[in-house]
Design a protein around this motif. Structure first.
Motif, PDB file in Angstrom:
ATOM      1  N   LYS A  71       0.835  -1.472  -0.221  1.00 33.30           N
ATOM      2  CA  LYS A  71       0.058   0.794   0.197  1.00 33.30           C
ATOM      3  C   LYS A  71       0.754   1.500   0.046  1.00 33.30           C
ATOM      4  N   ILE A  72       2.046   1.592   0.708  1.00 33.17           N
ATOM      5  CA  ILE A  72       3.262   2.443   0.911  1.00 33.17           C
ATOM      6  C   ILE A  72       3.580   2.272  -0.847  1.00 33.17           C
ATOM      7  N   GLY A  73       3.798   1.616  -0.563  1.00 34.24           N
ATOM      8  CA  GLY A  73       4.477   1.294  -1.944  1.00 34.24           C
ATOM      9  C   GLY A  73       3.723   1.896  -4.109  1.00 34.24           C
ATOM     10  N   GLY A  74       2.564   1.900  -3.472  1.00 33.45           N
ATOM     11  CA  GLY A  74       1.967   1.685  -4.737  1.00 33.45           C
ATOM     12  C   GLY A  74       1.306   3.177  -4.271  1.00 33.45           C
ATOM     13  N   LYS A  75       0.536   3.572  -3.163  1.00 33.22           N
ATOM     14  CA  LYS A  75       1.201   5.225  -2.730  1.00 33.22           C
ATOM     15  C   LYS A  75       1.563   5.955  -3.704  1.00 33.22           C
ATOM     16  N   CYS A 283       8.909  11.603  11.090  1.00 34.00           N
ATOM     17  CA  CYS A 283       8.513  10.081   9.757  1.00 34.00           C
ATOM     18  C   CYS A 283       9.047   8.989  10.056  1.00 34.00           C
ATOM     19  N   SER A 284       8.733   7.750  10.576  1.00 31.90           N
ATOM     20  CA  SER A 284       9.142   6.118  10.825  1.00 31.90           C
ATOM     21  C   SER A 284      10.087   6.077  10.174  1.00 31.90           C
ATOM     22  N   LYS A 285      10.497   5.177  10.916  1.00 28.60           N
ATOM     23  CA  LYS A 285      11.651   4.914   9.859  1.00 28.60           C
ATOM     24  C   LYS A 285      11.594   3.969   8.626  1.00 28.60           C
ATOM     25  N   PRO A 286      10.055   2.934   8.830  1.00 27.08           N
ATOM     26  CA  PRO A 286      10.673   1.845   8.068  1.00 27.08           C
ATOM     27  C   PRO A 286       9.923   2.416   6.191  1.00 27.08           C
ATOM     28  N   VAL A 395       4.585  13.422   3.079  1.00 25.62           N
ATOM     29  CA  VAL A 395       3.915  13.295   3.321  1.00 25.62           C
ATOM     30  C   VAL A 395       3.295  11.922   2.945  1.00 25.62           C
ATOM     31  N   ILE A 396       3.936  11.156   2.742  1.00 26.02           N
ATOM     32  CA  ILE A 396       3.358   9.858   2.364  1.00 26.02           C
ATOM     33  C   ILE A 396       3.163   8.869   4.298  1.00 26.02           C
ATOM     34  N   SER A 397       4.213   9.367   4.750  1.00 28.83           N
ATOM     35  CA  SER A 397       3.969   9.804   6.471  1.00 28.83           C
ATOM     36  C   SER A 397       2.530  10.120   7.294  1.00 28.83           C
ATOM     37  N   LYS A 398       2.450  10.944   6.896  1.00 35.19           N
ATOM     38  CA  LYS A 398       1.406  11.642   7.460  1.00 35.19           C
ATOM     39  C   LYS A 398      -0.376  10.576   6.518  1.00 35.19           C
ATOM     40  N   THR A 399      -0.284   9.980   5.698  1.00 38.24           N
ATOM     41  CA  THR A 399      -1.250   9.823   5.067  1.00 38.24           C
ATOM     42  C   THR A 399      -1.507   8.241   5.453  1.00 38.24           C
ATOM     43  N   GLU A 400      -0.368   7.342   6.475  1.00 32.76           N
ATOM     44  CA  GLU A 400      -0.192   6.588   6.269  1.00 32.76           C
ATOM     45  C   GLU A 400      -0.381   5.778   8.536  1.00 32.76           C
ATOM     46  N   GLY A 401      -0.521   7.104   8.857  1.00 35.95           N
ATOM     47  CA  GLY A 401      -0.310   6.978  10.465  1.00 35.95           C
ATOM     48  C   GLY A 401       0.831   7.465  10.858  1.00 35.95           C
ATOM     49  N   GLU A 402       1.908   6.817  10.308  1.00 34.83           N
ATOM     50  CA  GLU A 402       3.803   6.310  10.497  1.00 34.83           C
ATOM     51  C   GLU A 402       4.001   7.872  10.971  1.00 34.83           C
ATOM     52  N   PHE A 403       3.752   9.355  11.291  1.00 34.53           N
ATOM     53  CA  PHE A 403       4.431  10.438  11.364  1.00 34.53           C
ATOM     54  C   PHE A 403       4.139  11.424  12.745  1.00 34.53           C
ATOM     55  N   GLY A 412      11.767  24.050  12.062  1.00 32.03           N
ATOM     56  CA  GLY A 412      10.988  23.308  11.413  1.00 32.03           C
ATOM     57  C   GLY A 412      10.223  22.399  11.986  1.00 32.03           C
ATOM     58  N   LYS A 413       9.380  22.289  12.995  1.00 30.17           N
ATOM     59  CA  LYS A 413       9.139  20.802  13.864  1.00 30.17           C
ATOM     60  C   LYS A 413       7.536  20.961  12.991  1.00 30.17           C
ATOM     61  N   ILE A 414       7.143  20.440  12.514  1.00 31.85           N
ATOM     62  CA  ILE A 414       5.965  20.778  12.591  1.00 31.85           C
ATOM     63  C   ILE A 414       4.509  19.404  13.127  1.00 31.85           C
ATOM     64  N   SER A 415       3.277  19.885  12.957  1.00 30.32           N
ATOM     65  CA  SER A 415       1.867  19.303  14.021  1.00 30.32           C
ATOM     66  C   SER A 415       1.359  18.590  13.533  1.00 30.32           C
ATOM     67  N   ALA A 416       1.128  17.712  14.747  1.00 26.62           N
ATOM     68  CA  ALA A 416       0.691  16.435  13.193  1.00 26.62           C
ATOM     69  C   ALA A 416      -0.605  16.781  12.825  1.00 26.62           C
TER      70      ALA A 416
END
Length: 416
Positions: A71-75, A283-286, A395-403, A412-416
């Protein structure tokens, strides 16, 4: 002041300034200092393949759920294709509006482009050739060929197989994690000489082409820089805002990596440190291990803009009036040739040669027109590639709930 001087950012800036000065005052000596940048880039390239392999394997095996990996790869691939196509289209649009090549003497370009056309001739031209080039001849061949795509394929297969092992594969994952730490330790050692590399690269550029070369074909260079700036702040900025973070703060956060890219003209030189920075960013390591390296082959936004604008510049210089359908065809060709180009100095020029080789309407010898200023546009496309891939990973980290925003007080710290 001592603390600031010890900062890598300060040292790289000083290296760039001193390089310009030495190249201007001692051009013959400066033109010989390119070896410093070449050594640094070779050192970085030496560890990139194993780092990419290890991080992707750990990322996929660590997730465990192969459906999520797919799913992550395809996205990520869908995102890359959409954004890089937008980059190509923007390049074509601006090139048609500004017409930087109009009125240029097509026979005035000097320079030997044979090394680039030869390299392009060895590059895959068709879709099936492109697919076959991804598959290495052997396991070790993936690491020795100098291409990222075979390493990506091998890492994905290895990670999937390791994930299937379940608990049996855990000791291997833990071992790989320790080996990864060793490689990042090597990267930290290599980065200590990055100011020297930036010094050598800038001294060579000014010494070889002269200070006047900064203004040579200024209209094309200005067009490319403006287009990439618009792409970063409008397109990538808009995407960042949509997903809840600021492109300006993000750029400030990765300023050291950007300066390294400016000094070396290689986005690949900053890849290892960029991976560490994105993890600290939240962002998550994976996801970082899977998305960022893949982006270096499939999401070269800066290279896409450069290719479309350079191709049309040459066509305009030779008085070749391309119809709308020919330009759409050119876009289609560029969508293929821009994939898999490594983020190293000169790769954009080789890819341009490969593009013109399969699009005979535009004379390949016209590349000589831009040979002298390609080095200056290289920094712009490398910076755009770096920022584009960084934004994609967030972007991918956020859409996958991996942020998960870092708890450290980072710029530059950002809010979830």
């Amino acid at each position: 002041m001592k603390i600031k001087f010890k900062s890598l950012t300060t040292q790289v800036i000083l290296g760039i300034i001193l390089g310009i000065a030495v190249g201007f005052v001692f051009p013959d000596f400066g033109s010989q200092l390119k070896v410093l940048a070449d050594i640094f880039i070779k050192l970085v390239k030496m560890v990139i393949a194993p780092i990419i392999f290890l991080t992707i394997v750990i990322g996929i095996a660590g997730m465990g759920d192969l459906k999520k990996v797919g799913k992550i790869g395809g996205k990520a691939l869908l995102y890359f294709e959409i954004v890089s196509t937008i980059a190509l289209a923007i390049g074509v649009l601006v090139a048609n509006v500004l017409k930087a090549g109009k009125g240029i003497d097509a026979h005035g370009g000097k320079g030997d482009v044979s090394q680039y056309t030869k390299a392009a001739a060895e590059t895959s031209h068709g879709f099936m050739d492109f697919i076959l080039s991804i598959i290495p001849d052997s396991f070790m061949g993936a690491f020795t060929g100098g291409q990222l795509l075979p390493v990506l394929l091998l890492a994905v297969l290895f990670g999937m197989s390791l994930a299937h092992l379940g608990k049996k594969g855990k000791p291997i994952i833990e071992f790989f994690e320790k080996v990864t730490e060793v490689f990042f330790g090597i990267v930290n050692l290599i980065m200590k000489v990055s100011p020297l590399a930036a010094f050598g690269a800038m001294a060579y550029t000014i010494g070889e082409f002269g200070i006047d070369s900064l203004f040579y074909l200024g209209k094309l260079m200005g067009s490319v820089y403006i287009t990439m700036a618009l792409f970063i702040f409008l397109v990538l900025g808009g995407i960042a805002k949509l997903f809840g973070f600021s492109i300006f703060k993000f750029i400030a956060y990765i300023k050291e990596e950007i300066l390294l890219v400016i000094g070396t003209s290689s986005s690949e030189a900053a890849l290892p440190k960029m991976m560490e920075k994105l993890e600290k960013y939240g962002c998550s390591k994976p996801v970082v291990g899977l998305v960022l390296p893949t982006g270096y082959s499939f999401n070269l936004d800066g290279t896409s803009i450069y290719l479309s604008m350079a191709a049309l510049f040459i066509a305009q210089a030779y008085g070749v009036d391309l119809s709308i359908w020919q330009q759409i065809t050119l876009l289609g060709v560029l969508m293929l040739t821009s994939k898999g180009a490594a983020g190293v100095t000169g790769s954009g020029f080789v890819t341009l040669a490969a593009t013109l080789a399969v699009f005979p309407s535009i004379p390949v010898e016209g590349m000589a027109l831009i040979l002298g200023v390609d080095r200056f546009m290289s920094e712009a496309r490398a910076i755009t590639n770096l920022i584009g891939n960084g934004v994609a990973t967030v972007v991918i980290s956020k859409t996958e709930g991996e942020f998960k925003p870092s708890q450290e007080p980072v710029v530059g710290k950002i809010s979830a």
